[in-house]
Enzyme design. Sequence first.
Site, PDB file in Angstrom:
ATOM      1  N   SER A 133       0.828  -1.206   0.000  1.00 22.39           N
ATOM      2  CA  SER A 133       0.000   0.000   0.000  1.00 22.39           C
ATOM      3  C   SER A 133       0.859   1.251   0.000  1.00 22.39           C
ATOM      4  CB  SER A 133      -0.915   0.032   1.220  1.00 22.39           C
ATOM      5  OG  SER A 133      -1.628   1.251   1.230  1.00 22.39           O
ATOM      6  N   LYS A 187      -4.728  -6.621   2.996  1.00 24.11           N
ATOM      7  CA  LYS A 187      -4.587  -5.462   2.095  1.00 24.11           C
ATOM      8  C   LYS A 187      -5.954  -5.089   1.509  1.00 24.11           C
ATOM      9  CE  LYS A 187      -2.756  -2.369  -0.732  1.00 24.11           C
ATOM     10  NZ  LYS A 187      -3.476  -2.263  -1.949  1.00 24.11           N
ATOM     11  N   HIS A 190      -7.792  -3.335   4.198  1.00 21.68           N
ATOM     12  CA  HIS A 190      -7.174  -2.008   4.300  1.00 21.68           C
ATOM     13  C   HIS A 190      -7.810  -1.076   3.265  1.00 21.68           C
ATOM     14  CE1 HIS A 190      -4.421   0.924   2.522  1.00 21.68           C
ATOM     15  NE2 HIS A 190      -3.853   1.055   3.699  1.00 21.68           N
ATOM     16  N   ASN A 191      -7.911  -1.549   2.033  1.00 20.16           N
ATOM     17  CA  ASN A 191      -8.494  -0.711   0.983  1.00 20.16           C
ATOM     18  C   ASN A 191      -9.976  -0.431   1.232  1.00 20.16           C
ATOM     19  OD1 ASN A 191      -5.969  -1.053  -0.109  1.00 20.16           O
ATOM     20  ND2 ASN A 191      -6.703  -1.384  -2.186  1.00 20.16           N
ATOM     21  N   GLU A 194     -10.089   2.219   3.652  1.00 21.87           N
ATOM     22  CA  GLU A 194      -9.708   3.450   2.920  1.00 21.87           C
ATOM     23  C   GLU A 194     -10.940   4.047   2.211  1.00 21.87           C
ATOM     24  OE1 GLU A 194      -6.200   2.838   0.385  1.00 21.87           O
ATOM     25  OE2 GLU A 194      -7.336   3.776  -1.227  1.00 21.87           O
TER      26      GLU A 194
HETATM   27  P1  NBP Z   1      -0.194  -2.193 -14.414  1.00 18.52           P
HETATM   28  O1  NBP Z   1      -1.225  -2.787 -13.532  1.00 18.52           O
HETATM   29  O2  NBP Z   1      -0.586  -1.091 -15.322  1.00 18.52           O
HETATM   30  O3  NBP Z   1       0.464  -3.367 -15.285  1.00 18.52           O
HETATM   31  C1  NBP Z   1       1.423  -3.093 -16.292  1.00 18.52           C
HETATM   32  C2  NBP Z   1       2.556  -4.079 -16.224  1.00 18.52           C
HETATM   33  O4  NBP Z   1       2.062  -5.429 -16.416  1.00 18.52           O
HETATM   34  C3  NBP Z   1       3.578  -3.854 -17.346  1.00 18.52           C
HETATM   35  O5  NBP Z   1       4.869  -4.084 -16.806  1.00 18.52           O
HETATM   36  C4  NBP Z   1       3.187  -4.908 -18.370  1.00 18.52           C
HETATM   37  O6  NBP Z   1       4.223  -5.291 -19.221  1.00 18.52           O
HETATM   38  C5  NBP Z   1       2.847  -6.038 -17.460  1.00 18.52           C
HETATM   39  N1  NBP Z   1       2.108  -7.138 -18.114  1.00 18.52           N
HETATM   40  C6  NBP Z   1       0.854  -7.188 -18.617  1.00 18.52           C
HETATM   41 BR1  NBP Z   1      -0.286  -5.771 -18.681  1.00 18.52          BR
HETATM   42  N2  NBP Z   1       0.535  -8.376 -19.130  1.00 18.52           N
HETATM   43  C7  NBP Z   1       1.632  -9.144 -18.959  1.00 18.52           C
HETATM   44  C8  NBP Z   1       1.933 -10.481 -19.274  1.00 18.52           C
HETATM   45  N3  NBP Z   1       1.020 -11.286 -19.823  1.00 18.52           N
HETATM   46  N4  NBP Z   1       3.176 -10.937 -18.982  1.00 18.52           N
HETATM   47  C9  NBP Z   1       4.085 -10.144 -18.411  1.00 18.52           C
HETATM   48  N5  NBP Z   1       3.856  -8.842 -18.066  1.00 18.52           N
HETATM   49  C10 NBP Z   1       2.639  -8.357 -18.317  1.00 18.52           C
HETATM   50  O7  NBP Z   1       1.063  -1.695 -13.529  1.00 18.52           O
HETATM   51  P2  NBP Z   1       1.088  -0.865 -12.158  1.00 18.52           P
HETATM   52  O8  NBP Z   1       0.090   0.238 -12.131  1.00 18.52           O
HETATM   53  O9  NBP Z   1       2.528  -0.558 -11.943  1.00 18.52           O
HETATM   54  O10 NBP Z   1       0.612  -1.928 -11.047  1.00 18.52           O
HETATM   55  C11 NBP Z   1       1.284  -3.166 -10.842  1.00 18.52           C
HETATM   56  C12 NBP Z   1       0.528  -3.958  -9.798  1.00 18.52           C
HETATM   57  O11 NBP Z   1       0.535  -3.217  -8.567  1.00 18.52           O
HETATM   58  C13 NBP Z   1      -0.948  -4.202 -10.119  1.00 18.52           C
HETATM   59  O12 NBP Z   1      -1.323  -5.478  -9.674  1.00 18.52           O
HETATM   60  C14 NBP Z   1      -1.670  -3.154  -9.322  1.00 18.52           C
HETATM   61  O13 NBP Z   1      -2.983  -3.543  -8.987  1.00 18.52           O
HETATM   62  C15 NBP Z   1      -0.799  -3.066  -8.093  1.00 18.52           C
HETATM   63  N6  NBP Z   1      -0.885  -1.814  -7.355  1.00 18.52           N
HETATM   64  C16 NBP Z   1      -0.919  -0.635  -7.997  1.00 18.52           C
HETATM   65  C17 NBP Z   1      -0.989   0.550  -7.271  1.00 18.52           C
HETATM   66  C18 NBP Z   1      -0.986   1.870  -7.956  1.00 18.52           C
HETATM   67  O14 NBP Z   1      -1.110   2.878  -7.261  1.00 18.52           O
HETATM   68  N7  NBP Z   1      -0.839   1.917  -9.277  1.00 18.52           N
HETATM   69  C19 NBP Z   1      -1.008   0.506  -5.888  1.00 18.52           C
HETATM   70  C20 NBP Z   1      -0.939  -0.719  -5.249  1.00 18.52           C
HETATM   71  C21 NBP Z   1      -0.875  -1.869  -6.005  1.00 18.52           C
HETATM   72  P3  NBP Z   1       4.403  -4.537 -20.660  1.00 18.52           P
HETATM   73  O15 NBP Z   1       5.152  -3.297 -20.346  1.00 18.52           O
HETATM   74  O16 NBP Z   1       5.192  -5.527 -21.458  1.00 18.52           O
HETATM   75  O17 NBP Z   1       3.022  -4.291 -21.196  1.00 18.52           O
END
Ligand code: NBP
Length: 483
Positions: A133, A187, A190-191, A194
């Site tokens: 988080s 988690k 937690h959300n 939130e």
């Molecule tokens: P995203 O959720 O937008 O995912 C993008 C990433 O997933 C890229 O690296 C992409 O690779 C990869 N990907 C996909 Br789409 N399909 C794939 C596959 N079949 N094989 C391998 N890689 C694959 O990224 P994020 O916003 O950084 O979030 C990452 C995780 O963290 C998620 O589970 C999200 O729920 C969680 N999270 C996010 C936040 C936040 O604030 N954003 C907070 C807490 C948790 P590519 O570049 O090759 O397309």
Amino acid sequence: MTDKNELAQIGVVGLAVMGSNLARNFARNGNTVAVYNRSPEKTHALIEAHGEEGNFVPSETIEDFVASLERPRKAIIMVKAGKATDAVIDQLAEAMDEGDVIIDGGNALFTDTIRREKDVAARGKHFVGAGISGGEEGALNGPAIMPGGPKESWETLGPILESIAANVDGTPCVTHIGPDGAGHFVKMVHNGIEYADMQVIGEAYQLLRYGAGMEPAEIAEVFREWNSGDLDSYLIEITAEVLAQKDPETGAPLVDVIMDAAGQKGTGRWTAINGLELGVPITGIAESVFARALSSSTAQRSAAQEGQLPAGTIKELDVDKSEFIEDVRRALYAAKLIAYSQGFDEIKAGSEEFGWDVDPRDLATIWRGGCIIRAKFLDRIRAAYDKNADLPALILDPYFKGELEDLIDPWRRVVVAATQLGLPAPVFASSLSYYDSLRAERLPAALIQGQRDFFGAHTFKRTDKPGTFHIEWSGDRSLTQTD
Ligand code: NBP
């Protein structure tokens, strides 16, 4: 700095916003970090922009990535939750050896984590579902981390996660939560909390804005002041910032130009669904999810706004403005307290259902920093569970009971005022009903049991003796004991 020959202590797969920030956090804190992304452009971009922040070992194939990790290998997956996570787990499990640890740091549904842990364990590797988080900023500068999975993996993983987690009073905001899905479960809750915390802040704003007729900048000052007292928290702090912000294009208060339709990514909804499944009344969280859904029901809302629905008699606010502001502050504190109490109830029920043995004190400790619901108030929650880890409900802790003495009357006044002003306050109001239900000596559930026995012979228990009973409703209305 990058070095293809150095073995990395930890690896990150998935270098979008969260993954690259987490990798930088590892590197900045003295860990050599292996990095890999399906499309190599993101890996190159990370190294180009931030390669000087620490030791990175970039790879273009999953095999090279795995080979660049020191044993037992530890790799955190930060890809899109769902199918992408399954695909990467499969690739890692294939390339890794017995005893290596695969960590999913995405927002997975805890039941998926339970399934994945079983599958990966059957392939001889450890699987850790870790809730992270704090959003992008937290991933870079110190998140709260909630790892589940086998205790053995915590032995090797713990120190590395502690090196990047937020830290409050010398305590890192990470600890082993429990087996398999425990980390992602807490988690999720937690959300959910939130969601409720944001909604009660929203309700307070709505009452001050449209009940007391205050401007956003003025309300921002009120929130700034609240942030120096019992409500001191990240969410109150950023609320003041948002309310004080002017739209760079029009100069109007930014809050007035943002569409009032709130999205929900899923974790709040999951928390509500799970509360229903476990039979835990998490009314504050569920109402918050519904409030977002209603806000996004734009077609219904615009039909209703065209003068279609009668408003009844709407009264003006008839109390002193400063008294009303203080009442709203206390109502907000009370409703927030209920949301946390209900969230901890859900965690307790989930922990019992799945045999996780989650310690509520751990959560009150690690949620004090890094995460979105971080708040001074969590110190009080920790103290409550330190005194009694088996509290029947958080609000029954002596400190919080004392607080509620001061909150209850203002809370009632605010719910009445909201009703008379015709302003929605779903969490303020439903939390008060929940509170009064808990306190009530008798609930209408007795009547409901009577109705159920009438139409479905569902039987009922009596208050005066043991056993199960039924009335012969369509016959002579005599009482029979069924067991
Ligand atoms: P995203 O959720 O937008 O995912 C993008 C990433 O997933 C890229 O690296 C992409 O690779 C990869 N990907 C996909 Br789409 N399909 C794939 C596959 N079949 N094989 C391998 N890689 C694959 O990224 P994020 O916003 O950084 O979030 C990452 C995780 O963290 C998620 O589970 C999200 O729920 C969680 N999270 C996010 C936040 C936040 O604030 N954003 C907070 C807490 C948790 P590519 O570049 O090759 O397309």
